[in-house]
Write a protein that holds these residues in place. Sequence first.
Motif, PDB file in Angstrom:
ATOM      1  N   LYS A  11       0.846  -1.197   0.000  1.00  0.00           N
ATOM      2  CA  LYS A  11       0.000   0.000   0.000  1.00  0.00           C
ATOM      3  C   LYS A  11       0.879   1.245   0.000  1.00  0.00           C
ATOM      4  O   LYS A  11       2.034   1.208   0.408  1.00  0.00           O
ATOM      5  CB  LYS A  11      -0.889   0.039   1.250  1.00  0.00           C
ATOM      6  CG  LYS A  11      -1.840  -1.106   1.361  1.00  0.00           C
ATOM      7  CD  LYS A  11      -2.635  -1.004   2.647  1.00  0.00           C
ATOM      8  CE  LYS A  11      -3.569  -2.200   2.772  1.00  0.00           C
ATOM      9  NZ  LYS A  11      -4.339  -2.142   4.000  1.00  0.00           N
ATOM     10  N   THR A  39       4.117   0.539  -5.287  1.00  0.00           N
ATOM     11  CA  THR A  39       3.181  -0.416  -4.704  1.00  0.00           C
ATOM     12  C   THR A  39       2.767  -1.430  -5.763  1.00  0.00           C
ATOM     13  O   THR A  39       2.880  -1.163  -6.972  1.00  0.00           O
ATOM     14  CB  THR A  39       1.900   0.242  -4.149  1.00  0.00           C
ATOM     15  OG1 THR A  39       1.034   0.592  -5.227  1.00  0.00           O
ATOM     16  CG2 THR A  39       2.216   1.439  -3.280  1.00  0.00           C
ATOM     17  N   ASN A  41      -0.062  -2.078  -6.544  1.00  0.00           N
ATOM     18  CA  ASN A  41      -1.281  -1.598  -7.196  1.00  0.00           C
ATOM     19  C   ASN A  41      -1.011  -0.569  -8.288  1.00  0.00           C
ATOM     20  O   ASN A  41      -1.930  -0.159  -8.983  1.00  0.00           O
ATOM     21  CB  ASN A  41      -2.226  -1.000  -6.153  1.00  0.00           C
ATOM     22  CG  ASN A  41      -2.619  -2.033  -5.124  1.00  0.00           C
ATOM     23  OD1 ASN A  41      -3.027  -3.132  -5.458  1.00  0.00           O
ATOM     24  ND2 ASN A  41      -2.469  -1.699  -3.862  1.00  0.00           N
ATOM     25  N   GLN A  42       0.236  -0.146  -8.438  1.00  0.00           N
ATOM     26  CA  GLN A  42       0.567   0.814  -9.480  1.00  0.00           C
ATOM     27  C   GLN A  42       0.668   0.128 -10.836  1.00  0.00           C
ATOM     28  O   GLN A  42       0.941  -1.080 -10.928  1.00  0.00           O
ATOM     29  CB  GLN A  42       1.902   1.502  -9.172  1.00  0.00           C
ATOM     30  CG  GLN A  42       1.816   2.543  -8.099  1.00  0.00           C
ATOM     31  CD  GLN A  42       3.164   3.183  -7.854  1.00  0.00           C
ATOM     32  OE1 GLN A  42       3.878   2.767  -6.942  1.00  0.00           O
ATOM     33  NE2 GLN A  42       3.524   4.168  -8.661  1.00  0.00           N
ATOM     34  N   ASN A  43       0.495   0.910 -11.884  1.00  0.00           N
ATOM     35  CA  ASN A  43       0.627   0.414 -13.238  1.00  0.00           C
ATOM     36  C   ASN A  43       2.080   0.020 -13.491  1.00  0.00           C
ATOM     37  O   ASN A  43       3.003   0.795 -13.213  1.00  0.00           O
ATOM     38  CB  ASN A  43       0.174   1.506 -14.219  1.00  0.00           C
ATOM     39  CG  ASN A  43       0.317   1.069 -15.655  1.00  0.00           C
ATOM     40  OD1 ASN A  43       1.416   1.034 -16.192  1.00  0.00           O
ATOM     41  ND2 ASN A  43      -0.802   0.731 -16.266  1.00  0.00           N
ATOM     42  N   TRP A  66       4.016 -10.849  -0.711  1.00  0.00           N
ATOM     43  CA  TRP A  66       2.967 -10.027  -1.310  1.00  0.00           C
ATOM     44  C   TRP A  66       3.403  -9.329  -2.596  1.00  0.00           C
ATOM     45  O   TRP A  66       2.574  -8.794  -3.315  1.00  0.00           O
ATOM     46  CB  TRP A  66       2.463  -8.971  -0.319  1.00  0.00           C
ATOM     47  CG  TRP A  66       3.504  -7.947   0.044  1.00  0.00           C
ATOM     48  CD1 TRP A  66       3.887  -6.852  -0.667  1.00  0.00           C
ATOM     49  CD2 TRP A  66       4.316  -7.961   1.205  1.00  0.00           C
ATOM     50  NE1 TRP A  66       4.885  -6.179  -0.023  1.00  0.00           N
ATOM     51  CE2 TRP A  66       5.175  -6.839   1.143  1.00  0.00           C
ATOM     52  CE3 TRP A  66       4.402  -8.813   2.322  1.00  0.00           C
ATOM     53  CZ2 TRP A  66       6.096  -6.550   2.139  1.00  0.00           C
ATOM     54  CZ3 TRP A  66       5.327  -8.505   3.292  1.00  0.00           C
ATOM     55  CH2 TRP A  66       6.157  -7.393   3.199  1.00  0.00           C
ATOM     56  N   ASN A  67       4.702  -9.317  -2.907  1.00  0.00           N
ATOM     57  CA  ASN A  67       5.120  -8.572  -4.095  1.00  0.00           C
ATOM     58  C   ASN A  67       5.879  -9.392  -5.129  1.00  0.00           C
ATOM     59  O   ASN A  67       6.249  -8.865  -6.176  1.00  0.00           O
ATOM     60  CB  ASN A  67       5.948  -7.342  -3.696  1.00  0.00           C
ATOM     61  CG  ASN A  67       7.345  -7.677  -3.215  1.00  0.00           C
ATOM     62  OD1 ASN A  67       7.804  -8.805  -3.234  1.00  0.00           O
ATOM     63  ND2 ASN A  67       8.042  -6.646  -2.779  1.00  0.00           N
TER      64      ASN A  67
END
Length: 133
Positions: A11, A39, A41-43, A66-67
């Motif tokens: 996040k 993050t 969630n980024q493009n 998580w990544n």
Amino acid sequence: MKTLLTILNAKFIQSSLALRCLETACAHQGVAVSVAEYTINQNAYDILRHIASFRAEAIGFSCYIWNIEMTCHIIDLVKEVFPDVKIFVGGPEVSYTARQILEDYPHIDYVLQGEGEEMLPAFLQELERGGDG
């Protein structure tokens, strides 16, 4: 050698203490690095564009459960655009399975295991000298 250390946080409100510790450890050994956080969630292409702006010769990614998927995707994109960039990874998601990571992800050049604050400056100094890390 221009080096970028990076991570994909879960996040925007998170910040990576690990990157700050690695940056400080490198500075204490006279090794300059840049740090960038993103993050998951980024493009991916926005991340790639920002990474490209550093013009780094080596890029290190901090890998966690998580990544890891998005990180590997970004690594693939980086290597497609900049095939000569050295890519190294570290962190709990890759440290215990280094051989498998290197076999499964051909765009990853190195997996660093152990305490990054101790090994990263020496690794980067060796790369600078033209060694294999």
